[in-house]
Design an enzyme around this catalytic site. Structure first.
Site, PDB file in Angstrom:
ATOM      1  N   ASP A  37       0.824  -1.208   0.000  1.00  0.00           N
ATOM      2  CA  ASP A  37       0.000   0.000   0.000  1.00  0.00           C
ATOM      3  C   ASP A  37       0.870   1.275   0.000  1.00  0.00           C
ATOM      4  O   ASP A  37       1.939   1.300   0.600  1.00  0.00           O
ATOM      5  CB  ASP A  37      -0.848  -0.041   1.276  1.00  0.00           C
ATOM      6  CG  ASP A  37      -2.017   0.915   1.227  1.00  0.00           C
ATOM      7  OD1 ASP A  37      -2.130   1.655   0.240  1.00  0.00           O
ATOM      8  OD2 ASP A  37      -2.810   0.894   2.188  1.00  0.00           O
ATOM      9  N   ARG A  73     -12.017   1.534   8.707  1.00  0.00           N
ATOM     10  CA  ARG A  73     -10.661   1.915   8.279  1.00  0.00           C
ATOM     11  C   ARG A  73     -10.747   3.088   7.296  1.00  0.00           C
ATOM     12  O   ARG A  73     -10.112   3.093   6.257  1.00  0.00           O
ATOM     13  CB  ARG A  73      -9.929   0.737   7.639  1.00  0.00           C
ATOM     14  CG  ARG A  73      -8.420   0.819   7.842  1.00  0.00           C
ATOM     15  CD  ARG A  73      -7.678  -0.112   6.903  1.00  0.00           C
ATOM     16  NE  ARG A  73      -6.254  -0.063   7.165  1.00  0.00           N
ATOM     17  CZ  ARG A  73      -5.334  -0.290   6.255  1.00  0.00           C
ATOM     18  NH1 ARG A  73      -5.659  -0.600   5.025  1.00  0.00           N
ATOM     19  NH2 ARG A  73      -4.078  -0.233   6.563  1.00  0.00           N
ATOM     20  N   LYS A  92      -1.050  -8.537  -4.585  1.00  0.00           N
ATOM     21  CA  LYS A  92      -1.581  -8.768  -3.241  1.00  0.00           C
ATOM     22  C   LYS A  92      -2.944  -8.096  -3.239  1.00  0.00           C
ATOM     23  O   LYS A  92      -3.040  -6.868  -3.285  1.00  0.00           O
ATOM     24  CB  LYS A  92      -0.660  -8.169  -2.182  1.00  0.00           C
ATOM     25  CG  LYS A  92      -1.202  -8.338  -0.771  1.00  0.00           C
ATOM     26  CD  LYS A  92      -0.187  -7.863   0.246  1.00  0.00           C
ATOM     27  CE  LYS A  92      -0.789  -7.842   1.646  1.00  0.00           C
ATOM     28  NZ  LYS A  92       0.132  -7.281   2.625  1.00  0.00           N
ATOM     29  N   ASP A 106      -6.147  -7.080  -1.561  1.00  0.00           N
ATOM     30  CA  ASP A 106      -6.600  -6.858  -0.188  1.00  0.00           C
ATOM     31  C   ASP A 106      -8.081  -6.493  -0.150  1.00  0.00           C
ATOM     32  O   ASP A 106      -8.682  -6.108  -1.169  1.00  0.00           O
ATOM     33  CB  ASP A 106      -5.751  -5.718   0.413  1.00  0.00           C
ATOM     34  CG  ASP A 106      -5.505  -5.904   1.897  1.00  0.00           C
ATOM     35  OD1 ASP A 106      -6.301  -6.589   2.537  1.00  0.00           O
ATOM     36  OD2 ASP A 106      -4.520  -5.337   2.394  1.00  0.00           O
ATOM     37  N   MET A 107      -8.656  -6.549   1.033  1.00  0.00           N
ATOM     38  CA  MET A 107     -10.069  -6.197   1.231  1.00  0.00           C
ATOM     39  C   MET A 107     -10.222  -5.915   2.718  1.00  0.00           C
ATOM     40  O   MET A 107     -10.341  -6.831   3.520  1.00  0.00           O
ATOM     41  CB  MET A 107     -10.910  -7.412   0.813  1.00  0.00           C
ATOM     42  CG  MET A 107     -12.363  -7.161   0.604  1.00  0.00           C
ATOM     43  SD  MET A 107     -13.311  -7.288   2.119  1.00  0.00           S
ATOM     44  CE  MET A 107     -14.933  -7.513   1.478  1.00  0.00           C
ATOM     45  N   ASN A 108     -10.170  -4.623   3.037  1.00  0.00           N
ATOM     46  CA  ASN A 108      -9.970  -4.271   4.439  1.00  0.00           C
ATOM     47  C   ASN A 108     -11.196  -3.844   5.225  1.00  0.00           C
ATOM     48  O   ASN A 108     -11.055  -3.209   6.265  1.00  0.00           O
ATOM     49  CB  ASN A 108      -8.911  -3.174   4.540  1.00  0.00           C
ATOM     50  CG  ASN A 108      -7.520  -3.754   4.484  1.00  0.00           C
ATOM     51  OD1 ASN A 108      -7.243  -4.740   5.152  1.00  0.00           O
ATOM     52  ND2 ASN A 108      -6.652  -3.182   3.677  1.00  0.00           N
ATOM     53  N   CYS A 121      -5.967 -11.493   0.557  1.00  0.00           N
ATOM     54  CA  CYS A 121      -5.671 -10.882   1.854  1.00  0.00           C
ATOM     55  C   CYS A 121      -6.893 -10.078   2.246  1.00  0.00           C
ATOM     56  O   CYS A 121      -7.560  -9.491   1.394  1.00  0.00           O
ATOM     57  CB  CYS A 121      -4.455  -9.967   1.691  1.00  0.00           C
ATOM     58  SG  CYS A 121      -4.102  -8.954   3.134  1.00  0.00           S
ATOM     59  N   ASP A 168      -2.080 -10.222   9.802  1.00  0.00           N
ATOM     60  CA  ASP A 168      -1.253  -9.019   9.887  1.00  0.00           C
ATOM     61  C   ASP A 168      -0.347  -9.073  11.109  1.00  0.00           C
ATOM     62  O   ASP A 168       0.408  -8.125  11.357  1.00  0.00           O
ATOM     63  CB  ASP A 168      -2.137  -7.768   9.979  1.00  0.00           C
ATOM     64  CG  ASP A 168      -2.575  -7.297   8.600  1.00  0.00           C
ATOM     65  OD1 ASP A 168      -2.146  -7.911   7.606  1.00  0.00           O
ATOM     66  OD2 ASP A 168      -3.350  -6.326   8.517  1.00  0.00           O
TER      67      ASP A 168
HETATM   68  C1  GLA Z   1      -4.003  -4.783   5.239  1.00  0.00           C
HETATM   69  C2  GLA Z   1      -3.082  -5.946   4.935  1.00  0.00           C
HETATM   70  C3  GLA Z   1      -1.658  -5.546   5.253  1.00  0.00           C
HETATM   71  C4  GLA Z   1      -1.275  -4.339   4.427  1.00  0.00           C
HETATM   72  C5  GLA Z   1      -2.247  -3.211   4.695  1.00  0.00           C
HETATM   73  C6  GLA Z   1      -2.014  -2.067   3.762  1.00  0.00           C
HETATM   74  O1  GLA Z   1      -4.059  -4.531   6.606  1.00  0.00           O
HETATM   75  O2  GLA Z   1      -3.458  -7.082   5.640  1.00  0.00           O
HETATM   76  O3  GLA Z   1      -0.792  -6.624   5.000  1.00  0.00           O
HETATM   77  O4  GLA Z   1      -1.267  -4.693   3.082  1.00  0.00           O
HETATM   78  O5  GLA Z   1      -3.602  -3.633   4.534  1.00  0.00           O
HETATM   79  O6  GLA Z   1      -2.890  -1.047   3.969  1.00  0.00           O
END
Ligand code: GLA
Length: 706
Positions: free
Chosen positions: A335, A411, A444, A446-448, A488, A510
């Site tokens: 990121d 977030r 990678k 992601d999906m936060n 992720c 993480d």
């Molecule tokens: C998530 C992922 C981390 C990282 C952050 C970046 O938390 O799990 O590994 O990539 O996003 O914002």
């Protein structure tokens, strides 16, 4: 009805299903019945009795229990046409058996519904795949509330192992006794979730890694789910697992069909190792497909905990060179690389390179990565949109929400509604453009955040969003077939067999704290083989826990997975760098074994310890990690029995690494310092004598057939 009794079997397992006119019912699932067993005799005098003062005929606990047949438990199907047809009763019309799979086609003409029950027992992996399909054969729409797979369990299945967690604390293993009533886990987060992993084991009381009859279950679905295990009041037991649908979420128009996610199940008479070994075989042969089969899993360097959002190309070039020096094979910029992304509160959706940070573009970095013999990877979070982004300013209507309510941020971000074709096309276009412009070999993905109140076209949009996400990944894979993808979701929040059909690795957590990782990776190992389990060496002072561990404990722990390093190698001390190089080299020397062998966990008698390892398919080579978590209660440790070795083979046993700075024992077991050979029978049944280690440390042991 020509075949009332279906027998599906593998080398070790039998599954007996009865289908008369009523929906099919599992009569038996367990150790293989001997060839030539007279199955028909079951019907002559050995069928279920009918209890007193209840329904006057036998009630079927079928693969889709029906209230209409007098089963007062959680039905397999729930729905109606504005109230009508709420309690259908199906009859089997056709049974199609092909080798190890069978499809039962069933109908309720009054309710105008067709139900197909699909079962496939894989003879090579011992995993049963089951799913149901419901078709609306009427003209009026049918509002489906629930369609879920139900598998009967023996009465002896009294203990549950399940998994719970949270961010940085995934795959925590829990136990529960199943008796009189049900145990339900519901996930309403719109992704597989950290909290309620869609998997469970149910078996004999006290089943362990190496003993007991156990059934393992996993639902391949990356959205909402419900697991329900129940001991019914008449003593029968079952497990139910399916998608959790919101009210009104799934309406079937005339002719439309809904298919449940696949439920993966397996049986072992030898404890949990048998379950995970079957699941691993299945993942390897049926679920994950690598773009270049046979290619080794390259060691990663991920920039996240090294530099976070602070991207300076000159410095990143230093990191690239330092990574190559320690043996890294794939360099991933996490990121922070795109326009306006200087923190986690902006820019998601604006998938254009930040030319302020990268005035020369990404090319010089990619060139340097490739010159050093590595591949390049990049982080994306395609399903998200920041309120502070050009995309949101232009298309606020693309945010997934419910009209008339404020959408919460998680977030600092919203979810992009991928069910809107224009939003989907935009994001697909951006991914395609970047992957076409640069030689990116790895995403990678992601999906936060979770989905909160997601509405699309006036109804709940969880299911649709998950399907759109799958379509988006499929689009990327089709356009860029050589790109590998990591799933992720704030760590291990979205890993399941359906997402793994389209991805090649998952980020387990993480949390890079080696002590925490021991538990997380152990929990994940019940379902996922090591070659897809992302495991990194993090910084000495762990960012998410504040604990400190030496490079050896961190190195040994990260060996057991798809290994990587997640820190800034350019600023690491010489001593640390040497240790990283050492563990990366060790991993490379073992990864053939780790990534193709049979994984096992040991039953350790001392509760502060844990042991797991991998034995090669030909049983000639094994590697074992023995870890001590806390101060030992006793002055002596117990021997560790190592499963999976050949009892008749003689093995050499040696210490490869020991992360304890000192071992406080007057005398260690002699095998630790002398060349010693032992038989597989001795190692498996009597065990290998262990020293008491320092807390938070590991021993790495090599076992080689001589
Ligand atoms: C998530 C992922 C981390 C990282 C952050 C970046 O938390 O799990 O590994 O990539 O996003 O914002």
């Amino acid at each position: 009805m020509t075949k009332p009794l279906i027998h599906l079997s593998t080398d070790t397992t039998s599954l007996l299903i009865k289908a008369d006119q009523r929906l099919p019912e599992m009569l038996y699932w367990g150790k293989k019945l001997p060839e030539g067993t007279d199955l028909e005799s079951y019907f002559h005098g050995n069928h279920r009795p009918v209890p007193q003062a209840r329904i006057d005929s036998d009630t079927v606990l079928s693969l889709c229990p029906e209230h209409a047949r007098g089963l007062f438990t959680s039905p397999g199907l729930e729905g109606s046409r504005q109230g009508d047809n709420w309690s259908p009763e199906f009859s089997v019309e056709e049974v199609l058996q092909q080798e190890n799979s069978v499809v039962f086609s069933c109908r309720d003409p009054r309710a105008e519904l067709k139900l197909s029950v699909h079962l496939k027992l894989n003879p090579a992996t011992d995993v049963l795949e089951s799913r149901l399909e419901l078709t609306n054969e009427g003209n009026a729409p049918y509002q489906l509330q629930k369609l879920t797979n139900t598998l009967a369990l023996p009465v002896a299945a009294r203990e549950i192992q399940y998994f719970q967690g949270r961010w940085t604390h995934e795959f925590q293993t829990e136990r529960k006794i199943l008796d009189r009533g049900g145990f339900t886990l519901e996930n309403r987060r719109g992704r597989t979730s950290h909290e309620h992993f869609p998997g469970m084991m149910i078996g004999d009381t006290g089943f362990s890694e190496t003993a007991g009859s156990v059934y393992g279950f996993h639902l391949g679905w990356s959205g909402n789910h419900r697991f329900h295990a129940e001991a019914m009041s008449d003593g029968r037991r079952y497990l139910q697992a399916g998608e959790l649908l919101m009210p009104g979420e799934m309406t079937l128009a005339a002719g439309e069909c809904y298919t449940t996610p696949t439920l993966y199940s397996t049986f072992s008479s030898e404890g949990l190792n048998g379950i995970s070994q079957n699941f691993h075989r299945h993942v390897r042969s049926e679920i994950v497909s690598f773009p270049e089969p046979g290619k080794v899993r390259p060691v990663h360097l991920n920039t996240w905990e090294g530099i976070y959002f602070d991207h300076d190309p000159e410095y990143i070039l230093k990191m690239v060179r330092a990574s190559a020096e320690i043996g890294v094979e794939r360099f991933i910029i996490d990121d922070g690389w795109f326009r306006g992304r200087n923190g986690d509160n902006a820019a998601l959706g604006d998938w254009y390179l930040d030319t302020g940070k990268y005035p020369e573009g990404l090319q010089p970095i990619i060139d340097c990565v490739k010159e050093h013999g590595m591949e390049f990877g990049l982080w994306f979070e395609p399903e998200m949109i920041s309120p502070d982004s050009d995309l949101y300013r232009k298309h606020p209507e693309w945010m997934l929400h419910t009209e008339g309510y404020d959408q919460v941020t998680i977030r600092n971000q919203y979810v992009l509604n991928l069910q809107i074709p224009e939003a989907f096309d935009y994001i697909a276009g951006r991914l395609d453009a970047l992957l076409s412009e640069y030689d990116i070999r790895y995403i990678k993905w992601d999906m936060n955040r979770e989905l909160v109140q997601p509405t699309h076209q006036g109804k709940a949009g969880f299911h649709g969003q998950v399907e759109a996400y799958y379509r988006l990944v499929d689009f990327v894979r089709e356009k860029h077939p050589l790109v590998e993808i990591e799933t992720c979701s704030g760590g291990g929040g979205r890993v399941d067999y359906e997402v793994l059909r389209r991805t090649h690795r998952f980020w387990a957590s993480d949390c890079n704290d080696a002590l925490e990782r021991q538990a997380i990776q152990r929990g994940a190992s019940y379902f996922f083989p090591l070659e897809i389990t992302g495991a990194h060496i993090g910084a000495k002072l762990c960012h998410t826990t504040g604990r400190q561990h030496n490079s050896h404990f961190r190195g040994i722990t990260a060996l057991f997975g798809h290994m990587g390093v997640e820190l800034d190698p350019a600023s690491a001390s010489e001593e640390e760098k040497q240790a990283f190089a050492k563990y990366i080299a060790l991993h490379k020397s073992f990864r053939g074994l780790l990534h193709t062998g049979q994984h096992f966990r040991c039953d350790t008698d001392v509760k502060e310890t844990q042991a797991w390892g991998v034995v090669s398919q030909n049983q000639q080579e094994a590697v074992l990690m023995y870890s001590q978590f806390k101060m030992s209660e006793y002055a002596l440790a117990a021997p560790v029995k190592i499963p999976g070795l050949n009892p008749d083979t003689t093995y050499k046993v040696e210490v490869l690494e020991n992360s304890s700075t000192d071992i406080y024992m007057k005398q260690c077991p002699p095998w630790m310092t002398e060349t010693v050979t032992m038989s597989g029978a001795l190692l498996g049944q009597v065990g290998l004598m262990m020293p008491v280690l320092q807390p938070e440390s590991s021993l790495l042991i090599r076992i080689t057939g001589v």
